[in-house]
Write an enzyme that holds these catalytic residues in place. Structure first.
Site, PDB file in Angstrom:
ATOM      1  N   LEU A 401       0.816  -1.218   0.000  1.00  0.00           N
ATOM      2  CA  LEU A 401       0.000   0.000   0.000  1.00  0.00           C
ATOM      3  C   LEU A 401       0.848   1.266   0.000  1.00  0.00           C
ATOM      4  O   LEU A 401       0.424   2.309  -0.498  1.00  0.00           O
ATOM      5  CB  LEU A 401      -0.913   0.024   1.235  1.00  0.00           C
ATOM      6  CG  LEU A 401      -2.005  -1.041   1.299  1.00  0.00           C
ATOM      7  CD1 LEU A 401      -2.699  -0.990   2.657  1.00  0.00           C
ATOM      8  CD2 LEU A 401      -3.012  -0.837   0.177  1.00  0.00           C
ATOM      9  N   ASP A 532       4.280  14.485  12.951  1.00  0.00           N
ATOM     10  CA  ASP A 532       4.369  14.286  11.500  1.00  0.00           C
ATOM     11  C   ASP A 532       2.989  14.376  10.868  1.00  0.00           C
ATOM     12  O   ASP A 532       2.613  13.550  10.041  1.00  0.00           O
ATOM     13  CB  ASP A 532       5.027  12.938  11.180  1.00  0.00           C
ATOM     14  CG  ASP A 532       5.589  12.902   9.757  1.00  0.00           C
ATOM     15  OD1 ASP A 532       5.766  13.983   9.165  1.00  0.00           O
ATOM     16  OD2 ASP A 532       5.846  11.798   9.250  1.00  0.00           O
TER      17      ASP A 532
END
Length: 748
Positions: A401, A532
């Site tokens: 993915l 992040d």
């Protein structure tokens, strides 16, 4: 027991040697004077990277920069958001514009060369090969607008300069002397000046009136190149902004200059490239800046933005005066380190032997990590490694993915248990994160992510399903599968059949992320900083509802503290465009830095552009949106692909919120409770100033909401104006990549 006693004796021996050597070094240091100049102390130029790189960045200039970040000399000035190297005035030209010279220099000098040891003890850098000096590499880019007011004939010229002092331009430096030299000093080695000139007046020694030249202690260039064949006119009738790149390779002793219309990519071909040994030319500590002049004719010489990255050199004494002290320091450090290394090696050998015996005896080699995970309160489900391997078709590339700095993610199907939405025995689609570092650091990353996300429960966070850890040390985390992928795929992917995200979905996605961030910052029993937050870490479920994921960088902080301090040498983590400017100085993650990243995501969602992009001469989305806001045209920033199909009030609300969250001063960014109220429409959008405030560090009037919570740490007194974030060249590692390729966005 015998092995343990042997290790203890080794460690005691190391401590004894270290104590003796340290005493000697302290005694030596007490009598040895330091010759480091005062300018070597941390100053406005410090910051960025992991200690090997320093620099600064200006997206625009304000009068408050004068005397703080830049030194303005001669006839120069700061106004209209730019450095005016020569006057910009509507008054009588004969009085105010002709026969002028000015300089603007960055306020702090930088060390540009370092004398290496006589015996090569420090000569571990390729740049140490010439003249016994190591010379710093640097890379700078600045945006200039050199134009002729009212169509007048331009003259004289503009230069990027390296100067030995922050003195005024010498008397008589107008006209063809470019604010660099004068008739009596031109050509003297005592000038210690290097300049890259953009010349618009032909002198007898010039090729034409539209060229770039390299000047060394003189306005007579040692190398030059006409720009006409490249289709570049420095000062056309219709003003044009140019980006100018100056790259210097200290190892190769070579300079290269590139030039392009502002906003366009850096050309492959340099307009000028030439050998240059700064170690033999400029002062050890020198200033960077700009100089310009006018003569009988005149032009306006404006610098609109400036970004600089520089290799940091040692600031200690030269070897020829301090070799004895270096040898003492070498003994003080090297001997104990060597002995300790032997002891550590013995410890590691002993541990490895024990582990081998355990494995050979049938005991699981990952027992320590497994025990730690199982001890977590309410520990997640443990999957058999073989089940995960089967679920992902043996980690087939077709099941992949995505991939990031912490690992590869695969799609798979597992059998659900009683905690699964479909109940025990149901088929559950999952995303399996396979950590790429099967090492101690990889285990630390794995445990850090697992310990945080294990107890988080929120509808807008990706749910952790379980974990697995095989005998070979491979680490796996199993997450709920998000069928619609990540937000950035929908904003920027051109895959056929992928529908454009409509306005209502975009607004709801922003609300979902804000809700998740509020939970992490204020509702969970520990404050969690994500560190992040970006579009690629915002996943979309089957209903296109936002799910904040990827907690590989997340850290929990105590509720009575406000920041997470990076490990020593850890550098700045995150992704360029989302990193708050203060993080490059503090190396701390805070709730305020998360809010800054959220602001970047908000603008990204509204505008359909990445935070770091080139748009209308701007290199960062936030700067472009702020300019449109100043001009009362903020709604022009909305993604044009929507074809006007959006709610104007909501769009304005999001744009103002995004700018408020992007405020350079941490304390002036909204907190998550206020963000939620703004998105719900229960309070008006925040007031945003028309001009983007300067980034000044240490922050005035509050800055971060508390001081450092890490014992023994201090903050260097840094003060500079910064762009919305630092450029991609401000990162851990060698500056040499700035000369080879654009640096990657990730700083993790």
């Amino acid at each position: 027991m015998a092995a343990a006693r042997f290790l203890v004796h080794l460690l005691l021996l190391a401590a004894a040697v270290y104590s003796a050597a340290a005493s000697t070094s302290l005694a030596t240091n007490a009598t040895a004077g330091s010759r480091m100049p005062a300018a070597a102390a941390p100053g406005p130029g410090s910051g960025g990277g992991d200690g090997n790189v320093t620099g600064f960045s200006f997206s625009s200039f304000v009068s408050a920069n004068r005397g703080v970040n830049v030194t303005v000399l001669g006839d120069a000035n700061i106004n209209q958001g730019a450095l005016q190297i020569t006057p910009d005035s509507l008054n009588d030209a004969a009085t105010y514009l002709t026969h002028k010279s000015g300089r603007v220099l960055y306020a702090t000098p930088f060390k540009l060369w370092h004398r290496e040891g006589r015996h090569g003890g420090e000569a571990n850098n390729a740049s140490a090969g010439t003249g016994g000096k190591r010379v710093a590499s640097f890379s700078t880019v600045f945006t200039v607008n050199i134009f002729r007011p009212n169509g007048t004939e331009p003259a004289e010229g503009f230069a990027f300069v390296i100067a030995p002092s922050a003195d005024e331009p010498p008397a008589g430096s107008s006209g063809g002397y470019l604010g660099l030299t004068n008739a009596s000093t031109d050509g003297s080695a005592a000038n210690m000046i290097v300049a890259v000139e953009l010349d618009t007046e032909k002198q007898p020694y010039d090729p034409d009136d539209n060229h770039v030249g390299l000047n060394v202690n003189s306005v007579v260039s040692v190398a030059n190149a006409s720009l006409a064949p490249l289709g570049i006119e420095i000062s056309p009738v219709d003003p044009v902004k140019y980006d100018v790149w100056v790259d210097y390779d200290g190892a190769a002793r070579r300079i290269a200059v590139h030039m392009a219309v502002a906003g366009k990519a850096k050309p492959r071909r340099a307009v000028l490239a030439a050998p240059l040994d700064l170690g033999a030319t400029v002062a050890e500590w020198s200033y960077f800046g700009f100089a310009a002049s006018t003569g009988r004719k005149y032009q306006l010489n404006c610098v609109l933005a400036w970004n600089m990255t520089l290799e940091k050199l040692p600031c200690g004494d030269d070897d020829d005066d301090g070799s004895g002290r270096r040898r003492v320091l070498g003994l003080a450090i090297g001997v104990p380190v060597g002995v300790t290394a032997v002891a550590v090696a013995a410890v590691l050998a002993y541990v490895c032997a024990v582990r081998r015996r355990k494995v050979q005896g049938g005991e699981d080699g990952s027992a320590i990590t497994g025990t730690m995970i199982r001890s977590l309160a309410g520990g997640p489900r443990e999957f058999d490694y073989r089940e995960i391997r089967k679920a992902t078709n043996n980690f087939d590339e077709k099941m992949k993915l995505g991939q990031g700095g912490y690992g590869v993610v695969y799609r798979g199907v597992v059998v659900g248990d009683h905690t699964s939405p479909g109940g025990a025995g149901s088929a559950v689609e999952v995303a399996v994160k396979k950590f790429s570092r099967a090492s101690t650091q990889g285990q630390n990353d794995f445990l850090a992510e697992l310990s945080i996300i294990n107890r988080l429960r929120h509808k807008h966070l990706v749910r952790l399903v379980g974990w697995s850890h095989d005998n070979g040390g491979e680490l796996l985390l199993v997450y709920e599968f998000m069928p619609n992928g990540s937000l950035d795929q929908h904003l920027f992917s051109s895959s056929p059949g992928r529908a454009l995200l409509g306005w209502e979905l975009r607004y709801n996605i922003v609300k979902g992320v804000a809700s998740a961030l509020h939970y992490l910052h204020d509702e969970y029993d520990q404050r969690v900083v994500h560190r992040d937050l970006k579009a690629s870490n915002i996943m979309l479920d089957a209903a296109f509802s936002a799910r904040l994921g990827d907690f590989g960088l997340a850290r929990a902080i105590e509720t009575d503290k406000t920041s997470y301090m990076e490990e020593a040498g850890g550098g700045v983590h995150g992704t360029v465009g989302y990193i708050a400017p203060e993080c490059f100085h503090t190396e701390k993650a805070t709730r305020e830095s998360d809010v800054y990243a959220f602001g970047a995501v908000v603008l990204e969602v509204v505008c359909g552009r990445r935070p770091r992009c080139d748009v209308e001469g701007f290199h960062f989305l936030v700067d472009w949106v702020w300019r449109l806001h100043r001009d009362g045209r903020a709604l022009e920033a909305v993604d044009a692909r929507l074809g006007g199909d959006f709610d104007g009030d909501q769009a304005e609300r999001l744009l103002l919120l995004g700018l408020a969250c992007s405020h350079p001063t941490p304390a002036d960014r909204p907190k998550t409770p206020a963000i939620q109220q703004i998105l719900l429409g229960s309070v008006p959008p925040p007031a945003v100033p028309p001009f983007k405030p300067s980034f000044v560090w240490p922050a005035t009037g509050g800055g971060l909401d508390t001081v450092s919570t890490t014992a023994g740490t201090t903050t260097s007194q840094l003060s500079l104006t910064s762009a919305s974030t630092w450029s991609g060249n401000f990162m851990k590692g060698s500056l040499k990549h700035a000369f080879q390729q654009e640096a990657p966005d990730s700083l993790s």
